[in-house]
Design an enzyme around this catalytic site. Sequence first.
Site, mmCIF file in Angstrom:
data_model
loop_
_atom_site.group_PDB
_atom_site.id
_atom_site.type_symbol
_atom_site.label_atom_id
_atom_site.label_comp_id
_atom_site.label_asym_id
_atom_site.label_seq_id
_atom_site.Cartn_x
_atom_site.Cartn_y
_atom_site.Cartn_z
ATOM 1 N N ASP A 66 -10.603 1.958 8.258
ATOM 2 C CA ASP A 66 -10.204 3.348 8.518
ATOM 3 C C ASP A 66 -10.672 4.202 7.330
ATOM 4 O OD1 ASP A 66 -8.899 5.571 9.564
ATOM 5 O OD2 ASP A 66 -6.988 5.054 8.624
ATOM 6 N N HIS A 115 0.839 -1.207 0.000
ATOM 7 C CA HIS A 115 0.000 0.000 0.000
ATOM 8 C C HIS A 115 0.874 1.257 0.000
ATOM 9 C CE1 HIS A 115 -3.206 2.804 1.142
ATOM 10 N NE2 HIS A 115 -2.439 3.212 2.140
ATOM 11 N N LYS A 175 -9.396 11.615 8.211
ATOM 12 C CA LYS A 175 -9.398 10.272 8.790
ATOM 13 C C LYS A 175 -10.295 10.153 10.022
ATOM 14 C CE LYS A 175 -5.951 8.360 6.354
ATOM 15 N NZ LYS A 175 -5.981 7.028 5.748
ATOM 16 N N GLU A 196 -10.327 1.688 4.078
ATOM 17 C CA GLU A 196 -8.996 1.105 4.216
ATOM 18 C C GLU A 196 -9.138 -0.227 4.947
ATOM 19 O OE1 GLU A 196 -6.303 4.026 5.944
ATOM 20 O OE2 GLU A 196 -5.829 4.776 3.927
HETATM 21 CA CA CA Z 1 -5.161 3.955 7.868
#
Ligand code: CA
Length: 428
Positions: free
Chosen positions: A230, A131, A250, A196
């Site tokens: 997330d 990632h 986030k 995520e």
């Molecule tokens: Ca994350």
Amino acid sequence: MTDSLTDGNDPALRSWVASANDPASEFPIQNLPFGRFRRSEGEPWRIGVAIGDQVLDIEAAGLLPHGDMKRLLRVSPYERRVLRRQMLDGLQEGSTERGKFEPALLPQSQVQLGLPCDIGDYTDFYVGIHHATAVGKQFRPDSPLLPNYKWVPIGYHGRASTINASGASFHRPKGQTKAPDAAQPALNPSARLDFELELGIFIGRPNVQGQPVTIEEAEDHVFGLALFNDWSARDLQAWEYQPLGPFLSKNFASTVSPWMVTLEALAPFRKPWSRAEGEPDPLPYLDSEANRAGGAFDIQLEVWLQTAQMARAGHAGDCISRSNFADAAYWTVAQLVAHHTVNGCSLQSGDLFGSGTLSGPRPEQAGSLLELSQGGKQRIELSSGEQRTFLQDGDTVILRGFCERPGYRRIGFGECRGTVLPAYITHG
Ligand code: CA
């Protein structure tokens, strides 16, 4: 690492709870993950253990003198293994304690499952090297990984107040975004909302401030693992992240699955951890024999997407990605605990780590839409005929995880489910 109390992984073990013996069950007697449940809104949460399609109220079964998850999280690994042994004895086929345990069972379908515990501090790591490389390439094609990546388990402090239980929906976040050709930013609903695929790591035993947890002791401080989404607003993130990292992109919502799967249950699915040829060895505080011998976990992961149209049609959704924790992660759970505390930082019972996005080595194994859609350039075709680059209102993302190995019972993590609602209509 093994003693007489750590068994319970024998595939021959069967339970008098019939649904637990179904090979398709995620919760055979070998699993026994901990979570919290209640019968109705307004009731206090109670500690439950998943077994088949039931939940065992372990206080009602007489296994705990209290129903306090914080106290349970603090127990020593030895005490936790004793509790596991008591559950195994009571739930096993032919148990003389069946009469005591049976009245403490409730069907999972008839209870509400909550957050596994009250979450204290939340730290999000970035251990998914595929990632980190794929996302880095979108910004820095020539040097996708920053020089610290292979030395420091990268992380940032997140926010626990908006971590949701599985099943909860949340509103699309608004925030500042700035188009590259725009003179100034504007406040808008995020147009690049993403998931995520992560694992959550729940801290059990705390450590005292100023006293780092060594890598040898690190796993004694881990209560269990869960699935973690997330949710991320990529357009907010791109504008705000320099120089201090993610902030409002986030912390509007994260989702965690209901069950903490213990390291005892995961024991058969450990894997050796090593660095490939040419990769730097970790500094000594992040290295140990036990970590090299079995610090990694073979956990298979899936991302499912169910659009509103699919939900209306009774369609369970499409599996849009599959990966594996052991293939995706550059660092182990033990290394994260050792690193987080090496400066003297104290961890508390109920703290949560996110692993970071667990993308596999191949592009179709990516754990985010940012990667699957190549930054929004490539549309993802769904079986309903719909397409996606980023999430639309009404989309539900479901994370699943399980461990399989020949000669062992399959164990599962349950699911981590969340739905995107339209942005709030407010001023501005
Ligand atoms: Ca994350």
